[in-house]
Design an enzyme around this catalytic site. Structure first.
Site, PDB file in Angstrom:
ATOM      1  N   PRO A   2      20.609  59.891 -13.564  1.00 58.90           N
ATOM      2  CA  PRO A   2      21.581  59.795 -14.654  1.00 58.90           C
ATOM      3  C   PRO A   2      21.845  61.138 -15.317  1.00 58.90           C
ATOM      4  O   PRO A   2      20.931  61.844 -15.702  1.00 58.90           O
ATOM      5  CB  PRO A   2      20.918  58.835 -15.649  1.00 58.90           C
ATOM      6  CG  PRO A   2      19.575  58.510 -15.083  1.00 58.90           C
ATOM      7  CD  PRO A   2      19.279  59.519 -14.040  1.00 58.90           C
ATOM      8  N   GLU A   3      23.101  61.433 -15.444  1.00 48.39           N
ATOM      9  CA  GLU A   3      23.515  62.555 -16.284  1.00 48.39           C
ATOM     10  C   GLU A   3      24.106  61.964 -17.556  1.00 48.39           C
ATOM     11  O   GLU A   3      24.060  60.756 -17.764  1.00 48.39           O
ATOM     12  CB  GLU A   3      24.539  63.424 -15.549  1.00 48.39           C
ATOM     13  CG  GLU A   3      23.949  64.113 -14.321  1.00 48.39           C
ATOM     14  CD  GLU A   3      24.878  65.184 -13.778  1.00 48.39           C
ATOM     15  OE1 GLU A   3      25.558  65.850 -14.570  1.00 48.39           O
ATOM     16  OE2 GLU A   3      24.928  65.333 -12.552  1.00 48.39           O
TER      17      GLU A   3
END
Length: 271
Positions: A2-3
């Site tokens: 996840p960014e």
DNA sequence: ATGGGCACCTGGCTGC
DNA sequence: TGCAGCCAGGTGCCCA
């Protein structure tokens, strides 16, 4: 995994389910995350009522009356909202049980994620204290990035991925932003004009904003709180497109490794 | 101060 | 089919 857009998508998914709910208990199946979950944490959080769910960089902050949870999804973490009692699967490391009968479940195969409890303002926690500006806030502008880049010999990609400069730009969106701004990822940050850095600021904002609208990017295993993937992958111009034709000029997209991270770029569009 | 490299961990894919 | 090797959305820390 996840960014920032994936974390933000997760935040928006869990917010309405958590807000104003009380924690009735917590199940920890595996405390060995990047840092061990404090043995006392379930006792600290139980009985607390959720007052807000916010985000700083890629950290999720769940605020209660007398403290906050600081949660990071690491490379492979995800949060799901499930009915209490749903059988746990492999890598389901902890559950936060709510008085609504819902359960917030954390799954993280690689265990690079983390969970902390703090009674101080989260911003002053050692993990957050050094973080730079939020890329979607107004203080991230051409003047700011130009000042940060001044005199820096490091590649521009490394600079925009440095959380002390701007918080939350990860490997996918760094590559995508640099493509949109027409800047070669290996170019020394201090040797890029203020005008072009301004374009990069705009590109970072646009890419992150568009990715949030699409629910994030799912490459392998990211899912949101409902268990569904993000759809921004279809709009990627360079990431994991090695050898494929550039969507603008048809040149072959190249792959390089900088700082042990894969980098993708178009040799013609990016200088 | 700055830049670069390593470590943490599991799983999926590739190629022999 | 089996398995070694390589790679992966992050980031704190150590060293020159």
């Amino acid at each position: 995994m996840p960014e920032l857009p994936e974390v933000e998508t997760t935040r928006r998914g869990i917010l309405p389910v958590l807000l104003e709910r009380s924690v009735t208990g917590m199940i920890v199946r595996e405390s060995r995350l990047r840092w061990p979950i404090a043995p006392e944490l379930p006792a600290w959080v139980t009985g607390q009522r959720v007052r807000d769910v916010s985000r700083r960089a890629k950290y999720l902050l769940i605020r209660f009356d007398s403290g906050s949870l600081i949660l990071h999804l690491g490379m492979s973490g995800s949060l799901r909202i499930l009915p209490a009692g749903t059988p746990a699967l492999r890598h389901d490391h902890f559950d936060l049980l709510l008085d609504s009968g819902a359960c917030l479940r954390f799954n993280d195969p690689r265990r690079f994620g983390s969970l902390h409890w703090t009674t101080e303002p989260p911003a002053s926690h050692p993990l957050l204290a050094h973080l730079g500006v939020e890329p979607l806030e107004a203080s991230f502008d051409a003047a700011y990035l130009t000042a940060a880049a001044s005199g820096r010999r490091a590649p521009i990609k490394a600079l925009i991925m440095d959380g002390r400069v701007v918080a939350g730009v990860g490997n996918i969106y760094a590559s995508e932003s640099l493509f949109r701004a027409g800047i070669h990822p290996g170019r020394a940050a201090g040797r890029i004009s203020a005008h072009r850095l301004g374009r990069l600021v705009d590109a970072i904002r646009e890419v992150l904003g568009a990715a949030i609208r699409e629910g994030g990017t799912t490459l392998r295993d990211y899912v949101n709180a409902e268990g569904t993937p993000g759809y921004f992958r279809q709009q990627l111009y360079v990431y994991e497109r090695t050898g494929a034709p550039c969507r603008i000029c048809r040149s072959s997209i190249r792959h390089a490794v900088h700082g042990q991270r894969s980098t993708y770029y178009c040799p013609r569009c990016q200088r």
